[in-house]
Scaffold this active site. Structure first.
Site, PDB file in Angstrom:
ATOM      1  N   GLY A  18       0.845  -1.185   0.000  1.00  0.00           N
ATOM      2  CA  GLY A  18       0.000   0.000   0.000  1.00  0.00           C
ATOM      3  C   GLY A  18       0.878   1.231   0.000  1.00  0.00           C
ATOM      4  NE  ARG A  19       2.190   1.844  -4.112  1.00  0.00           N
ATOM      5  CZ  ARG A  19       1.346   0.857  -4.419  1.00  0.00           C
ATOM      6  NH1 ARG A  19       0.114   1.133  -4.795  1.00  0.00           N
ATOM      7  NH2 ARG A  19       1.713  -0.386  -4.326  1.00  0.00           N
ATOM      8  CG  HIS A 236     -11.317  -1.905  -9.706  1.00  0.00           C
ATOM      9  ND1 HIS A 236     -11.709  -2.510 -10.874  1.00  0.00           N
ATOM     10  CD2 HIS A 236     -10.282  -2.647  -9.240  1.00  0.00           C
ATOM     11  CE1 HIS A 236     -10.948  -3.572 -11.098  1.00  0.00           C
ATOM     12  NE2 HIS A 236     -10.068  -3.663 -10.110  1.00  0.00           N
ATOM     13  CG  ASP A 237      -6.208  -1.504  -8.195  1.00  0.00           C
ATOM     14  OD1 ASP A 237      -7.015  -2.080  -8.938  1.00  0.00           O
ATOM     15  OD2 ASP A 237      -5.363  -2.121  -7.503  1.00  0.00           O
ATOM     16  CG  ASN A 296      -8.914  -9.677 -14.642  1.00  0.00           C
ATOM     17  OD1 ASN A 296      -8.256  -9.013 -13.873  1.00  0.00           O
ATOM     18  ND2 ASN A 296     -10.198  -9.454 -14.874  1.00  0.00           N
ATOM     19  N   GLY A 402       3.129  -0.717 -12.714  1.00  0.00           N
ATOM     20  CA  GLY A 402       4.469  -1.177 -12.345  1.00  0.00           C
ATOM     21  C   GLY A 402       5.249  -1.798 -13.470  1.00  0.00           C
TER      22      GLY A 402
END
Length: 482
Positions: A18-19, A236-237, A296, A402
């Site tokens: 988490g950040r 939702h990220d 996904n 990422g």
């Protein structure tokens, strides 16, 4: 700080960390800085795999303390998981992790009542064994669910602890398999036929809606001076990350990379055809009436698990060695549910290669190359299939998240797709979170305006496709058993 520049705290929770990021936004500026990062370490207890939600909330508070003065707070996280509250608003146990095996065999029970074809036509959501709907059916008859008065998805649970107010954010709700993507409201028929009590859910909220003010106790603990509003973002990220795709126009595909790869298109309407269901595409909701039409893919989880098994070798050296391995010697299906569970990932990849008659990777470099080639191949197929099923051609692929740090993966994706890849921004979810807050407070304009600001202010890298895509088509055929 200039009066036309404001600060926003983006709480961005991923499956492994988490950040809390602080975004500073002005009419022609967008800067992001990390205030605090903390691990997200699930815990296996006798009853199964659980999220350590109290540790995550503690990390959020620590991050807000480190962030200093902010004009608003927004929260995004992974999808599908939830906490249950009793009549007093107290949490009934730690939320169950989506990798917990409790949903094994549950989808088949659901389909016996509501066939998979009808479920997809109603909700547009791809089959995933951990969808919230299946989790709720698995929990039926449990003491916790019987005692529950409220269900809050993970970002909404944290927002409730911060503000005392309850809501259900729409983009995340669309991952529950209980939302109709055409009406952007609950699918009352699906819930009724499967015995799901929609009264458990708090009222729906849209990105940009107010979600309350930080409670006095939170202000005291974080040292912030109130009032500090919490603003609903694309919680939702992936919704936040897609909002931060620096695209120009509509002819683009995106791949949100991290533990998962989410590859697809941004559309104006869902694709609910049987062909779409058979291809396992999902229709999740995005900002401003958009649909995230995507598949996904297992993503960098495969490499993360291998690196963990190898004792955490230095990633740069591993990727350099992988770049020297011949391309496409061996590939695996990066969407195979056989890779979902943690543990023994190098051995499982080797077993999959052996079973399909391909060379078995014999070193970490060879296994890494197998993973990256397989991911690029899965990206290619998802982008191809999405264009065909939605009748929506694209000219460029945007990679955010990422995976933008992995230059080899970005180049291989360009090669596989035969399209240019634009990589960046890396912290897309946090930037989308920040920009929705800024828009709610009148600082930026519409979605195209948000994307223009990203293009002007964020570091982007372009990868041109190399070579012939024929060898990727051959590998795709080989993987399909052709």
């Amino acid at each position: 700080m200039s009066a036309d520049v404001q600060s926003y705290a983006a709480v961005d929770l991923g499956a492994s960390s988490g950040r809390v990021m602080v975004g500073r936004v002005g009419p022609d500026s967008l800067e992001l800085a990390e205030a605090h990062r903390f691990v997200n370490r699930p815990v296996r207890v006798p009853e199964g795999l659980r999220w350590d939600i109290l540790a995550l909330y503690g990390g959020v508070l620590d991050g807000l303390r480190a962030a200093g003065r902010v004009d608003s707070v927004g929260i995004d996280s992974w999808a599908v998981d939830y906490g249950l509250l009793d009549a007093d608003g107290a949490l009934l146990g730690n939320p169950v992790h989506y990798r917990d095996p409790r949903t094994e065999g549950v989808p088949e029970k659901v389909w016996a009542t509501l066939p998979a074809e009808q479920l997809y036509a109603a909700t547009g959501l791809q089959y995933a064994p951990f969808n919230t709907l299946y989790q709720l059916v698995a929990a039926r008859g449990s003491a916790q669910l019987a005692a529950a008065e409220r269900l809050l998805l993970i970002p909404d649970l944290l927002a409730y602890w911060l503000t005392g107010e309850q809501g259900t954010e729409l983009t995340n709700a669309s991952t529950t398999q209980l939302i109709d993507p055409r009406t952007r409201d609950w699918s009352y028929d699906v819930a009724s036929r499967l015995g799901v009590d929609l009264g458990l859910f708090a009222p729906l909220r849209q990105p940009g809606d107010p979600a309350g003010l930080l409670r006095p106790e939170v202000l005291e603990e974080t040292g912030l001076r109130g009032p500090v509003p919490v603003t609903t973002v694309g919680s939702h990220d992936t919704a936040s990350a897609v909002a931060a795709v620096p695209a120009d126009g509509e002819r683009f595909a995106y791949i949100c990379t991290g533990t998962w790869s989410l590859a697809g298109l941004e559309l104006a309407a869902p694709v609910l055809s049987e062909a779409s269901r058979a291809a396992n595409f999902t229709n999740e909701l995005g900002l401003d009436g958009t649909v995230r039409y995507l598949r996904n893919i297992m993503g960098l989880w495969l490499l993360q698990e291998c690196v963990r098994a190898w004792g955490q070798p230095e990633l740069g050296g591993l990727l350099s060695a992988a770049a020297e391995v011949p391309a496409l010697r061996s590939v695996v299906d990066a969407g195979d549910a056989a890779f979902l569970a943690p543990g023994r990932m190098p051995e499982r990849i080797a077993e999959a290669c052996r079973a399909s008659g391909q060379p078995v990777p014999a070193s970490p470099a060879e296994t890494t190359r197998c993973i990256l080639d397989s991911l690029a191949l899965a990206h290619r197929k998802a982008v191809e299939d999405a264009q065909r099923l939605a009748d929506h051609p694209v000219d460029v692929v945007h990679i955010v998240g990422g995976g933008t740090r992995n230059a080899l993966l970005c180049q291989l994706t360009a090669d596989a797709c035969g399209l240019p890849v634009v990589a960046g921004p890396t912290e897309a979810a946090a930037l989308g979170n920040v920009l929705v807050q800024a828009r709610a407070h009148g600082l930026v304009g519409d979605l195209p305006g948000m994307r223009r600001l990203l293009t002007r202010t964020q570091e982007l890298t372009r990868y041109e496709p190399r070579g012939d895509t024929a060898r990727w088509a051959e590998a795709q055929t080989r993987l399909a058993g052709g």
